[in-house]
Scaffold this active site. Structure first.
Site, PDB file in Angstrom:
ATOM      1  CB  SER A   1       0.410   0.089  -3.811  1.00 30.58           C
ATOM      2  OG  SER A   1      -0.875   0.542  -4.230  1.00 30.58           O
TER       3      SER A   1
ATOM      4  N   GLY B   1      -2.248   4.763  -4.174  1.00 33.80           N
ATOM      5  CA  GLY B   1      -2.523   3.787  -4.993  1.00 33.80           C
ATOM      6  C   GLY B   1      -1.297   3.472  -6.276  1.00 33.80           C
TER       7      GLY B   1
ATOM      8  N   GLY C   1       0.925  -1.115   0.109  1.00 34.23           N
ATOM      9  CA  GLY C   1       0.126  -0.018   0.004  1.00 34.23           C
ATOM     10  C   GLY C   1       0.897   1.356  -0.026  1.00 34.23           C
ATOM     11  CB  CYS C   2       1.554   4.108  -1.628  1.00 36.72           C
ATOM     12  SG  CYS C   2       0.544   3.963  -3.021  1.00 36.72           S
ATOM     13  NE  ARG C   3      -0.469  11.120  -0.903  1.00 33.85           N
ATOM     14  CZ  ARG C   3      -1.018  11.534  -2.145  1.00 33.85           C
ATOM     15  NH1 ARG C   3      -2.388  11.632  -1.982  1.00 33.85           N
ATOM     16  NH2 ARG C   3      -0.506  11.848  -3.170  1.00 33.85           N
TER      17      ARG C   3
END
Length: 109
Positions: free
Chosen positions: A92, A89, A85-87
């Site tokens: 990721s 998408g 995950g990331c902030r």
């Protein structure tokens, strides 16, 4: 957010935040946060491991982490299930594609 189930052939499925919370609550999934460490330090999912996909982002471009796949491999075996995950998408999805490519057998034509 991507979910990577590593096996002989990588199965990747995209999940929303609600589904991700459910998977993490099952305690059968790990979580790899691919944001840069500065963002990770500001807040992250409990139990998340930080492996930045980018080392830096400047007006001149983004510097990818050349050891990303190896760093994730040091944390998770090919049999582990984990979310990436990331902030937003974007990172990721890129990170999940790199990880899936690394565990898929190469086909020469």
């Amino acid at each position: 957010m991507g979910s990577l189930r590593s096996s002989t052939s990588a199965a990747v499925e995209s999940v929303d935040a609600e589904a991700a919370c459910g998977l993490l609550a099952s305690e059968q999934y790990g979580y790899v946060d691919v944001r840069m460490w500065e963002d990770f330090e500001k807040g992250h999912v409990a139990g998340a491991r930080n492996v930045p996909y980018y080392l830096s982002v400047t007006p001149h471009g983004k510097e990818r982490n050349p050891d990303f796949v190896d760093q994730v491999a040091a944390l998770h075996s090919k049999e582990d299930r984990f979310l990436v995950g990331c902030r937003s998408g974007v990172r990721s999805r890129l990170a999940t594609a790199d990880l899936a490519a690394a565990v898929s057998p190469l086909v020469n034509g």
